[in-house]
Scaffold this motif. Structure first.
Motif, PDB file in Angstrom:
ATOM      1  N   ASP A  78      -0.425   2.882  -1.568  1.00  0.00           N
ATOM      2  CA  ASP A  78      -0.865   4.215  -1.154  1.00  0.00           C
ATOM      3  C   ASP A  78      -2.140   4.054  -0.331  1.00  0.00           C
ATOM      4  O   ASP A  78      -3.252   4.223  -0.819  1.00  0.00           O
ATOM      5  CB  ASP A  78      -1.116   5.083  -2.394  1.00  0.00           C
ATOM      6  N   LEU A  79      -1.960   3.736   0.948  1.00  0.00           N
ATOM      7  CA  LEU A  79      -3.085   3.441   1.828  1.00  0.00           C
ATOM      8  C   LEU A  79      -3.636   4.715   2.478  1.00  0.00           C
ATOM      9  O   LEU A  79      -2.953   5.736   2.569  1.00  0.00           O
ATOM     10  CB  LEU A  79      -2.656   2.461   2.921  1.00  0.00           C
ATOM     11  N   LYS A  80      -4.861   4.603   2.966  1.00  0.00           N
ATOM     12  CA  LYS A  80      -5.498   5.676   3.718  1.00  0.00           C
ATOM     13  C   LYS A  80      -5.642   5.245   5.177  1.00  0.00           C
ATOM     14  O   LYS A  80      -5.776   4.059   5.484  1.00  0.00           O
ATOM     15  CB  LYS A  80      -6.887   5.993   3.144  1.00  0.00           C
ATOM     16  N   TYR A  81      -5.620   6.224   6.067  1.00  0.00           N
ATOM     17  CA  TYR A  81      -5.855   5.930   7.479  1.00  0.00           C
ATOM     18  C   TYR A  81      -7.279   5.404   7.668  1.00  0.00           C
ATOM     19  O   TYR A  81      -8.226   5.885   7.029  1.00  0.00           O
ATOM     20  CB  TYR A  81      -5.674   7.188   8.320  1.00  0.00           C
ATOM     21  N   VAL A 119       6.485   5.686   4.491  1.00  0.00           N
ATOM     22  CA  VAL A 119       6.038   4.658   3.549  1.00  0.00           C
ATOM     23  C   VAL A 119       5.359   3.514   4.306  1.00  0.00           C
ATOM     24  O   VAL A 119       5.994   2.869   5.159  1.00  0.00           O
ATOM     25  CB  VAL A 119       7.229   4.105   2.746  1.00  0.00           C
ATOM     26  N   PRO A 120       4.090   3.219   4.007  1.00  0.00           N
ATOM     27  CA  PRO A 120       3.454   2.026   4.577  1.00  0.00           C
ATOM     28  C   PRO A 120       4.034   0.778   3.916  1.00  0.00           C
ATOM     29  O   PRO A 120       4.187   0.728   2.691  1.00  0.00           O
ATOM     30  CB  PRO A 120       1.976   2.209   4.232  1.00  0.00           C
ATOM     31  N   VAL A 121       4.383  -0.205   4.724  1.00  0.00           N
ATOM     32  CA  VAL A 121       4.969  -1.444   4.227  1.00  0.00           C
ATOM     33  C   VAL A 121       4.013  -2.587   4.563  1.00  0.00           C
ATOM     34  O   VAL A 121       3.767  -2.872   5.737  1.00  0.00           O
ATOM     35  CB  VAL A 121       6.356  -1.691   4.857  1.00  0.00           C
ATOM     36  N   ARG A 122       3.501  -3.225   3.527  1.00  0.00           N
ATOM     37  CA  ARG A 122       2.456  -4.238   3.757  1.00  0.00           C
ATOM     38  C   ARG A 122       2.910  -5.624   3.321  1.00  0.00           C
ATOM     39  O   ARG A 122       3.574  -5.788   2.298  1.00  0.00           O
ATOM     40  CB  ARG A 122       1.198  -3.855   2.980  1.00  0.00           C
TER      41      ARG A 122
END
Length: 283
Positions: free
Chosen positions: A131-134, A167-170
């Protein structure tokens, strides 16, 4: 008297009994008279029952024609929508509780959040969906987000809703994006897979390919236009008309993170993900 009682009454009249044993003609004649009287009484009772039921149904029909028809044919209460499809109450312009096309609470917003959890759980092994932030100060909120919006206008039929999960994928500190979009049945959606995915993409598809996923046809197309973020889309139209489109990008736009070395899924894997029935949201 219900239907079964009435049926048995008629059966008592018309069904013959087993032949009686030989007996004295006088006694037989007396019993015959009694049997005839009993049959007449049975027929009269059955006729009265039919008359009473008929009068009752006639009165009910006069008061509630549709309800009486449903009773006769064995139908239940009618519904204005099919199972799994939205049945929204509208205000003057937007659904009740909304100030624009986007639902922020209620059953449609819940579907958007459900889709987000399903999409987040679909990230392949070796990747994570934090759950990332900009990092860009001009952007607000988290990168892990869901949206539910009505695409049709008030009074239009069918009512069309679109649910989207971002969804951010890291992996190794580098971040891309997985986007899943689900749409309720829309008569204008193409049936042909490549036409569907090209329409969703919003332009010509370079080298669109159709994959067969357990009998389901999925269109997959990639975009590698100069100056544009590389992305791959996969679109599937279910038998009931629901559509699912999954897009993967090496970069999460405006996030400010390093770009992934490669997209998480190969073409056949992305097609299989788009055809996964879990994304049909209870249709």
């Amino acid at each position: 008297m219900n239907e079964q009682d009435l049926k048995r009454a008629f059966q008592d009249v018309v069904v013959a009994s087993s032949p009686p044993p030989p007996m004295d003609p006088g006694i037989a004649l007396g019993r015959a008279h009694k049997a005839r009287s009993k049959r007449r009484a049975s027929i009269t009772g059955a006729a009265v029952a039919v008359l009473v039921v008929g009068v009752g149904l006639g009165s009910a029909f006069a008061l509630n024609p549709q309800g009486t028809t449903d009773y006769l044919v064995g139908a239940g209460q009618s519904s204005s929508s099919s199972p799994g499809l939205p049945d929204t109450q509208w205000g003057e312009q937007w659904p009740v509780g909304q100030s624009d096309r986007t639902a922020t609470n209620g059953p449609q917003a819940d579907r958007g959040r459900q889709l987000l959890e399903l999409a987040r759980a679909s990230v392949p092994a070796g990747y994570e969906a934090p759950d990332l932030k900009y990092t860009d100060p001009a952007m607000h909120g988290g990168m892990l987000r869901a949206q539910a919006q009505v695409s049709s206008d008030k009074g239009e039929s069918p009512e069309i809703w679109q649910y989207t999960a971002y969804v951010p994928v890291r992996k190794d500190g580098k971040v891309g994006r997985l986007t899943v979009t689900v749409t309720t049945p829309n008569p204008s959606d193409p049936v042909e897979p490549c036409a569907l995915v090209t329409r969703f993409k919003g332009g010509a598809g370079e080298g669109c390919k159709t994959y067969d996923v357990a009998g389901k046809q999925v269109g997959v197309v990639s975009s590698t236009s100069p100056g544009q973020n590389d992305a791959t889309w996969a679109s599937y139209r279910a038998a009931g008309g629901w559509t699912v489109t999954v897009a993967q990008e090496e970069e999460y736009p405006y996030a400010g993170y390093p770009v992934l070395d490669r997209q998480p899924f190969f073409g056949p894997e992305l097609a299989a993900l788009a055809a996964d029935p879990k994304f049909l949201l209870g249709s």
